[in-house]
Design an enzyme around this catalytic site. Structure first.
Site, short mmCIF file in Angstrom:
data_model
loop_
_atom_site.label_atom_id
_atom_site.label_comp_id
_atom_site.label_asym_id
_atom_site.label_seq_id
_atom_site.Cartn_x
_atom_site.Cartn_y
_atom_site.Cartn_z
N HIS A 39 17.66 2.26 48.58
CA HIS A 39 17.11 0.90 48.60
C HIS A 39 17.90 -0.06 47.70
O HIS A 39 17.69 -1.27 47.78
CB HIS A 39 15.65 0.89 48.15
CG HIS A 39 14.72 1.57 49.10
ND1 HIS A 39 14.64 1.23 50.43
CD2 HIS A 39 13.82 2.58 48.92
CE1 HIS A 39 13.75 2.00 51.03
NE2 HIS A 39 13.23 2.83 50.13
N ASP A 44 15.55 9.51 55.43
CA ASP A 44 14.37 9.20 54.63
C ASP A 44 13.36 8.43 55.49
O ASP A 44 13.73 7.76 56.45
CB ASP A 44 14.81 8.34 53.44
CG ASP A 44 13.71 8.09 52.43
OD1 ASP A 44 13.68 8.79 51.43
OD2 ASP A 44 12.90 7.17 52.65
N HIS A 101 11.77 5.78 54.76
CA HIS A 101 11.93 4.33 54.61
C HIS A 101 13.36 3.91 54.93
O HIS A 101 14.31 4.64 54.67
CB HIS A 101 11.57 3.91 53.19
CG HIS A 101 10.17 4.27 52.79
ND1 HIS A 101 9.87 5.43 52.12
CD2 HIS A 101 9.00 3.63 53.01
CE1 HIS A 101 8.56 5.49 51.92
NE2 HIS A 101 8.01 4.41 52.45
N ASP A 140 10.24 12.42 52.78
CA ASP A 140 8.94 11.75 52.85
C ASP A 140 8.50 11.53 54.29
O ASP A 140 7.48 10.87 54.54
CB ASP A 140 8.96 10.43 52.07
CG ASP A 140 10.22 9.62 52.27
OD1 ASP A 140 11.12 10.05 53.02
OD2 ASP A 140 10.34 8.54 51.66
#
Length: 343
Positions: free
Chosen positions: A160, A196, A198, A285
Site C-alpha cells: 500500500h 493479497d 487488498h 488475508d
C-alpha cells in the site's frame, strides 16, 4: 526454500488502530511474524537467514525523498511538538484543498503523507520498515544470484506504500524496491503478482507509467473494500505503461474456484510478458477466517496456489504482505511455499 527473517521487524509495536469507528488492538501485530517463522521451522522449509543492511539508496530509488525524510523524523517531531499518543492523521488535502503545499506543522505533514487513518506511526516504525526492506532485498539477491526461490518474511508489509504516501500498515513498498533493484542490476523485465486481499495501490502508483514491470493484482472489489479509490479493472496503465497494469477486482464471498480462475488469467499474462523474475506479494488475508477481509479461501487452497505459481518456471521471490487471522497465518503462508516447492 530459504527464508530471510529478523526479529528487528518486531520493533514496530503500535498500540491502536482505527477500525469501524473504534480504536482497537492493531491487526498488523508482531505476533504475525512469530506464527510464520514457527511454521517455517516446524515443517523444515529450509534455512533461515538474517538479512544484510542495504541503507536508504534502494528506498530512494522508488520513494520521494521528502517522504522518506518525513518518516525518519515524524515520531521525534510529534513528541517535540508536545503531542501525545501515536500520530494519526486528522485532515488530508482532499478534493478542492491544495495538495501542492507541504505544511510545516507535523500534524499537517502527517495528513499530507498518509493515505488512510487506520495506520498510526509509533516509535521504531522507520527502523522496522528499514529492516523489512532489507529482508526483501536479501531474498531478491538470493534469487537473482542462484535462480532458486526465496521467501522474505517482511514486516511491516509494503504494497500500500505509494511514491509519497503510507497507509494500510505499509511504509516502504518492499516489492517495488526489490523490482527496481533487479532492473538496476541488469534485468529487462520483472512481473509483480499481488495476491493479497487488498489492492496493491502503492505498487500500481509506482509503476503505472512503466513497461519494464508488469503489475497484476487480485483483490477485493474497491467498491466494497479498502483502499476504495484504486484497483478498478479499467486502470490499465498510462503512457508507456498502458497495458502493463492489470487489476482483478473480485466480490466479497469469492471462493477458491472463482479466485483461481482470475489467478490463471494473471499467470497467462505473466507467461506472455516473459519476465526474468517474478515477485509475489504474498498476502493470505484471502483466508476465510481473516478478520478484515471477505474471501473464502481455505488453508489447502494455498498449496494449490503455490503449485500454479511453480508451473510458470520463472525465478520467484515471495514477500509477505497481509494476513491477519494470526493463528492460521503461518499455515497459510507456508502452504503457498510448500506447494511451490512440491512438498
Amino acid at each position: 526454500m530459504l527464508t530471510f527473517h529478523s526479529e528487528d521487524t518486531k520493533q514496530r509495536r503500535p498500540r491502536i488502530e482505527l477500525d469501524g469507528g473504534r480504536f482497537v488492538t492493531p491487526h498488523e501485530c508482531p505476533e504475525r511474524v512469530d506464527m510464520v517463522i514457527d511454521r517455517v521451522r516446524k515443517i523444515g522449509l529450509g534455512e533461515i537467514r538474517a538479512p544484510r543492511a542495504y541503507g536508504l539508496e534502494p528506498i530512494l530509488a522508488v520513494h520521494d525523498h521528502g517522504y522518506v525524510a518525513f518518516l525518519e523524523h515524524a515520531w521525534d517531531e510529534w513528541g517535540a511538538a508536545g503531542l501525545e499518543g501515536e500520530p494519526i492523521p486528522s485532515i488530508w488535502p482532499a478534493r478542492r484543498l491544495r495538495g501542492d503545499r507541504i505544511p510545516n506543522s507535523i500534524e499537517g505533514r502527517i495528513g499530507y503523507y498518509a493515505l488512510a487513518a487506520e495506520t498510526t506511526l509509533c516509535a521504531r516504525t522507520f527502523a522496522a520498515a528499514q529492516v523489512s526492506k532489507d529482508i526483501a532485498l536479501s531474498a531478491l539477491d538470493h534469487v537473482v544470484q542462484t535462480g532458486e526461490p526465496a521467501f522474505g518474511l517482511c514486516r511491516p508489509p509494503g504494497h500500500h506504500a505509494a511514491i509519497d504516501q503510507y497507509g494500510g500498515y505499509c511504509f516502504f513498498n518492499n516489492a517495488a524496491i526489490a523490482a527496481q533493484r533487479a532492473l538496476q542490476g541488469g534485468m529487462g523485465k520483472v512481473a509483480i503478482l499481488d495476491i493479497d486481499f487488498h489492492h496493491g495501490n502503492g505498487t500500481q502508483d509506482i509503476f503505472y507509467a512503466r513497461d519494464d514491470v508488469l503489475f497484476l493484482s487480485l483483490h477485493g472489489d474497491p467498491r466494497q473494500e479498502f483502499p476504495y479509490f484504486l484497483g478498478f479493472a479499467d486502470e490499465t496503465g498510462r503512457g508507456k505503461g498502458e497495458g502493463f497494469n492489470v487489476n482483478y477486482p473480485l466480490l466479497g464471498g469469492t471462493d477458491y474456484a472463482v479466485w483461481a480462475n482470475a489467478l490463471e488469467d494473471a499467470l497467462r499474462r505473466v507467461r506472455a510478458y516473459r519476465p526474468e523474475l517474478l515477485i509475489v506479494s504474498l498476502g493470505v488475508d484471502t483466508f476465510e477466517l481473516d478478520p478484515i477481509s471477505s474471501f473464502k479461501l481455505k488453508s489447502d487452497d494455498y498449496l494449490d496456489c503455490g503449485r500454479r505459481l511453480k508451473a510458470l518456471g520463472i525465478p520467484t521471490t515471495f514477500l509477505l504482505e497481509g494476513g491477519y487471522a494470526v493463528e492460521e497465518i503461518g499455515i497459510n503462508v507456508v502452504n503457498v511455499l510448500t506447494g511451490f516447492e512440491g512438498s
